[in-house]
Design a protein around this motif. Sequence first.
Motif, PDB file in Angstrom:
ATOM      1  N   GLY A 161      15.486  51.575 -45.549  1.00 19.20           N
ATOM      2  CA  GLY A 161      16.449  52.120 -44.600  1.00 19.20           C
ATOM      3  C   GLY A 161      16.888  53.541 -44.928  1.00 19.20           C
ATOM      4  O   GLY A 161      18.007  53.931 -44.604  1.00 19.20           O
ATOM      5  N   GLN A 162      16.029  54.323 -45.548  1.00 20.41           N
ATOM      6  CA  GLN A 162      16.369  55.688 -45.931  1.00 20.41           C
ATOM      7  C   GLN A 162      15.892  56.720 -44.916  1.00 20.41           C
ATOM      8  O   GLN A 162      15.932  57.910 -45.185  1.00 20.41           O
ATOM      9  CB  GLN A 162      15.777  56.017 -47.304  1.00 20.41           C
ATOM     10  N   VAL A 163      15.449  56.265 -43.759  1.00 23.23           N
ATOM     11  CA  VAL A 163      14.936  57.160 -42.733  1.00 23.23           C
ATOM     12  C   VAL A 163      15.950  57.219 -41.601  1.00 23.23           C
ATOM     13  O   VAL A 163      16.436  56.198 -41.129  1.00 23.23           O
ATOM     14  CB  VAL A 163      13.571  56.669 -42.199  1.00 23.23           C
ATOM     15  N   SER A 164      16.257  58.420 -41.182  1.00 27.69           N
ATOM     16  CA  SER A 164      17.194  58.600 -40.083  1.00 27.69           C
ATOM     17  C   SER A 164      16.512  58.234 -38.772  1.00 27.69           C
ATOM     18  O   SER A 164      15.389  58.648 -38.500  1.00 27.69           O
ATOM     19  CB  SER A 164      17.660  60.047 -40.025  1.00 27.69           C
ATOM     20  N   THR A 165      17.203  57.438 -37.991  1.00 29.54           N
ATOM     21  CA  THR A 165      16.673  57.059 -36.688  1.00 29.54           C
ATOM     22  C   THR A 165      17.674  57.471 -35.618  1.00 29.54           C
ATOM     23  O   THR A 165      18.862  57.620 -35.891  1.00 29.54           O
ATOM     24  CB  THR A 165      16.426  55.545 -36.590  1.00 29.54           C
ATOM     25  N   THR A 166      17.198  57.639 -34.422  1.00 27.45           N
ATOM     26  CA  THR A 166      18.091  58.012 -33.335  1.00 27.45           C
ATOM     27  C   THR A 166      18.903  56.805 -32.904  1.00 27.45           C
ATOM     28  O   THR A 166      18.454  55.672 -32.990  1.00 27.45           O
ATOM     29  CB  THR A 166      17.304  58.545 -32.127  1.00 27.45           C
TER      30      THR A 166
END
Length: 68
Positions: A50-55
């Motif tokens: 969960g270390q990726v930024s999502t819109t």
Amino acid sequence: MSTSKVLKELFALKDEYRKQLFVFTDTQKARYAELLNKRREIVSNYYKNGQVSTTSKVTPKLVKKEEK
């Protein structure tokens, strides 16, 4: 190997590739494939943790019509 080291080495190999008239040697091909797989593994771990930024999900606002 850390992410930054993998990226730096990948960029160095890409630069050598351009300088060698777009041809890799056999050892360079093997190293590039190894680094590329390592990079893909690192990025997939980012997604798993969960270390990726999502819109954010955009929800439309409903406007109520006033009756006369």
